[in-house]
Design an enzyme around this catalytic site. Sequence first.
Site, PDB file in Angstrom:
ATOM      1  CB  ALA A 286      -0.925   0.011   1.205  1.00 13.52           C
ATOM      2  CG  PHE A 287      -0.542   5.468  -0.162  1.00 16.96           C
ATOM      3  CD1 PHE A 287      -1.800   5.027   0.173  1.00 16.96           C
ATOM      4  CD2 PHE A 287      -0.056   6.606   0.464  1.00 16.96           C
ATOM      5  CE1 PHE A 287      -2.567   5.706   1.110  1.00 16.96           C
ATOM      6  CE2 PHE A 287      -0.814   7.288   1.400  1.00 16.96           C
ATOM      7  CZ  PHE A 287      -2.076   6.832   1.731  1.00 16.96           C
ATOM      8  CE  LYS A 288      -2.630   4.682   5.591  1.00 21.30           C
ATOM      9  NZ  LYS A 288      -3.582   4.054   4.618  1.00 21.30           N
ATOM     10  CG  ASP A 289       4.754  -0.262   2.294  1.00 22.25           C
ATOM     11  OD1 ASP A 289       4.646  -0.451   3.514  1.00 22.25           O
ATOM     12  OD2 ASP A 289       4.413  -1.106   1.431  1.00 22.25           O
TER      13      ASP A 289
ATOM     14  CB  ALA B 252       5.809   3.945   6.954  1.00 17.31           C
TER      15      ALA B 252
END
Length: 432
Positions: free
Chosen positions: A104-107, A110
């Site tokens: 997911a794009f949150k990688d 983060a």
Amino acid sequence: MRYVSTSGNSPAATFRDSLFSGLAPDGGLYVPERLPEIPASLLKSFEDQSMHSIGREISALFIDDIPPQDLSAIVERAWTFPIPLVPLEENLHLLELFHGPTLAFKDVGARFMAQVLSYYLKKSEKEITILVATSGDTGSAVAQGFFEAPHITVCVLYPTGKISKLQEQQMATLGKNIRAFEVDGTFDDCQRMVKEALSDVDLVRKRNLTTANSMNLGRLIPQIVYYVWGLAQWSKKFSGTDKPTVVVPSGNFGNLTAAVYAKQMGAPIGKLIAATNVNDVVPQYLTSGEYKPRPSLQTYSNAMDVGNPSNLARLRTLFRDNLAELRKHISAISISDDETLAEIQKTYERTGIILDPHTAVGVSAARKSGGAGPVIIAATAHPGKFPEVIERAIGKKIPLPKQLVEAMKRGKVSVRVKADYNALREWLSHRK
Ligand SMILES: *Cc1c(COP(=O)(O)O)cnc(C)c1O
């Protein structure tokens, strides 16, 4: 560059201070005092640069106390996966943000934040412990993002039996600097235990305790980078044509804020469309002018089930809380679960491409907006994370992506604790 609070009652902070504190002392979100502009010649040169070198240039506009060669090392370690711009249909493109370890794009955010934190900690020879309570997705992105980051221990608290097997495997099997606490209780218990720890002055001092929430500037800045990168790719391919509309599937509106910042800084973005599921407080607000937060409803695009989006404060601050200005820059469209399923099916039939439910909300909104020009949709997750929804939409099972196959094979290394702060305190007081 200095950062000020959206609530307006905190002193201006450096990037570094905002990174370590997360929220401003007055409870607001940090925003840049003034958005930097990307000089036209630099923007043009981006068409022939890598994602990493664009990442170095853009982050240098926001972070002025890390030398360029160190910023290069940070982005290279953070982004070990591609972010391709993929054609979907005539005039529709996907910016695929989901090729990282948790799909997911949150990688992207983060992992950048983890590297920058480690960099500062190495300079000061400090060790910190980050606490996160999770109902599933945030915990896995933070755990994977901070895995093996030097000087940082991450403690993830999750409610036993209340998250999916896949989610548990992604955060409770890593070991090393990632400690998973399986709490005999609910998500609210986990959140309460984290809050108690963060207000335990002795423990906070002893272990340098902090948290890594999605409001942190350290996660927002890298998201600006991929819009600048995506638009540079687009300009290179289609020079001289209309500026594309960018559609962002939105929940807390952090990803949309990054796209708005990229546009204001000079990236050649035409219109911006926020696509939400039925949790439509922002579309309602843009229509009626009244902001009415409310409890969230559960949908197929569950990472966007947000009833009071935190990053709206950043957008309102940017446009000086002027509704007419906001409407000029952003429109918003709400998509139902039925429309989401129909979109997955339709796109699959037409192109053979399987959209995840969040990206499908974006594609459906792009079609509904009815514009004739080119559109780039932020593709926020891999469909393989949502096998049940996909099967319902296209009547077929899809194979588990390799990252998840790997995670499913690993053994669990979690610590089971009672839903009681003392159990956590005991552990944090005595263990590395
Ligand atoms: C978190 C998330 C979103 C929403 O992003 P915001 O920045 O909170 O608006 C959309 N899609 C996926 C897959 C997510 O994980």
